[in-house]
Design a protein around this motif. Structure first.
Motif, PDB file in Angstrom:
ATOM      1  N   GLN A  13       0.838  -1.200   0.000  1.00 38.34           N
ATOM      2  CA  GLN A  13       0.000   0.000   0.000  1.00 38.34           C
ATOM      3  C   GLN A  13       0.869   1.245   0.000  1.00 38.34           C
ATOM      4  OE1 GLN A  13      -2.724  -0.504   3.370  1.00 38.34           O
ATOM      5  NE2 GLN A  13      -4.343  -0.960   1.881  1.00 38.34           N
ATOM      6  N   ALA A  14       0.309   2.320  -0.512  1.00 39.81           N
ATOM      7  CA  ALA A  14       1.009   3.597  -0.525  1.00 39.81           C
ATOM      8  C   ALA A  14       1.463   3.953   0.889  1.00 39.81           C
ATOM      9  CB  ALA A  14       0.116   4.683  -1.089  1.00 39.81           C
ATOM     10  N   GLY A  15       2.699   4.438   0.967  1.00 41.35           N
ATOM     11  CA  GLY A  15       3.283   4.753   2.259  1.00 41.35           C
ATOM     12  C   GLY A  15       4.105   3.627   2.842  1.00 41.35           C
ATOM     13  N   GLY A  16       3.985   2.460   2.263  1.00 43.51           N
ATOM     14  CA  GLY A  16       4.700   1.295   2.754  1.00 43.51           C
ATOM     15  C   GLY A  16       6.129   1.223   2.243  1.00 43.51           C
ATOM     16  N   SER A  17       6.787   0.120   2.576  1.00 42.42           N
ATOM     17  CA  SER A  17       8.193  -0.068   2.222  1.00 42.42           C
ATOM     18  C   SER A  17       8.429  -1.453   1.630  1.00 42.42           C
ATOM     19  CB  SER A  17       9.067   0.091   3.472  1.00 42.42           C
ATOM     20  OG  SER A  17       8.950   1.372   4.030  1.00 42.42           O
ATOM     21  N   LEU A  18       9.463  -1.530   0.821  1.00 37.84           N
ATOM     22  CA  LEU A  18       9.932  -2.807   0.279  1.00 37.84           C
ATOM     23  C   LEU A  18      11.446  -2.730   0.165  1.00 37.84           C
ATOM     24  CD1 LEU A  18       7.516  -3.664  -2.700  1.00 37.84           C
ATOM     25  CD2 LEU A  18       7.766  -4.956  -0.573  1.00 37.84           C
ATOM     26  N   ARG A  19      12.090  -3.873   0.212  1.00 38.56           N
ATOM     27  CA  ARG A  19      13.525  -3.930  -0.044  1.00 38.56           C
ATOM     28  C   ARG A  19      13.777  -4.935  -1.154  1.00 38.56           C
ATOM     29  NH1 ARG A  19      18.551  -5.705   3.879  1.00 38.56           N
ATOM     30  NH2 ARG A  19      17.657  -7.772   3.452  1.00 38.56           N
ATOM     31  N   LEU A  20      14.356  -4.432  -2.219  1.00 39.18           N
ATOM     32  CA  LEU A  20      14.711  -5.286  -3.348  1.00 39.18           C
ATOM     33  C   LEU A  20      16.149  -5.751  -3.205  1.00 39.18           C
ATOM     34  CD1 LEU A  20      13.175  -3.255  -6.308  1.00 39.18           C
ATOM     35  CD2 LEU A  20      12.072  -4.902  -4.781  1.00 39.18           C
ATOM     36  N   MET A  82      13.233   0.803  -0.347  1.00 40.95           N
ATOM     37  CA  MET A  82      12.259   1.774  -0.836  1.00 40.95           C
ATOM     38  C   MET A  82      11.263   2.078   0.270  1.00 40.95           C
ATOM     39  SD  MET A  82      11.628   0.247  -4.669  1.00 40.95           S
ATOM     40  CE  MET A  82      10.712  -1.167  -4.062  1.00 40.95           C
ATOM     41  N   ASN A  83      11.175   3.349   0.639  1.00 40.24           N
ATOM     42  CA  ASN A  83      10.282   3.787   1.706  1.00 40.24           C
ATOM     43  C   ASN A  83       9.281   4.816   1.182  1.00 40.24           C
ATOM     44  OD1 ASN A  83      11.761   2.328   3.882  1.00 40.24           O
ATOM     45  ND2 ASN A  83      13.378   3.787   3.397  1.00 40.24           N
TER      46      ASN A  83
END
Length: 128
Positions: A13-20, A82-83
């Motif tokens: 969701q918008a505002g969330g984070s992921l790490r690739l 990514m934040n």
């Protein structure tokens, strides 16, 4: 042919984070410069950030302050943290490598044609 393998994409969701993550060989990590690119549907591939051989990192203005590039040499892995993700961050994210010192250039690091080696990409989908 150098093999680059991305992972870590998904839906958030918008505002969330992921790490690739981008796994590569030791040779790539020791001698190549590496960049992250992304491509949204119907748009050209754009540079997101780079990690030069001297350790210099760059990120695009559109992600500055939100995305961080780092490397773990022990794991031969390049990361893109990514934040504060927004809908505009949706796309396929690619890891790329070049034997040239393109990452040291303030302009060439974001030119897809300067990178001969690419991963298969990982999808990032940001929803509202």
């Amino acid at each position: 042919q150098e093999h680059l393998v991305e992972s870590g994409g998904g839906s958030v969701q918008a505002g969330g984070s992921l790490r690739l993550s981008c796994a590569a060989s030791k040779v790539v990590f020791d001698y190549y410069c590496m960049s992250w690119f992304r491509q949204a549907p119907g748009k050209s591939r754009e540079g997101v950030g780079s990690f030069a051989r001297d350790g210099t990192t760059r990120v695009a203005d559109s992600v500055k302050g939100r995305f961080i590039i780092s490397k773990d040499n022990a794991k031969n892995t390049l990361y893109l943290e990514m934040n504060s993700l927004s809908l505009d961050d949706t796309g396929t994210y690619y890891c790329a490598a070049s034997t040239g010192d393109v990452c040291a250039s303030s302009t060439r690091w974001r030119v897809a044609g300067a990178f001969p080696y690419w991963g298969q990409g990982t999808q990032v989908t940001v929803s509202s």
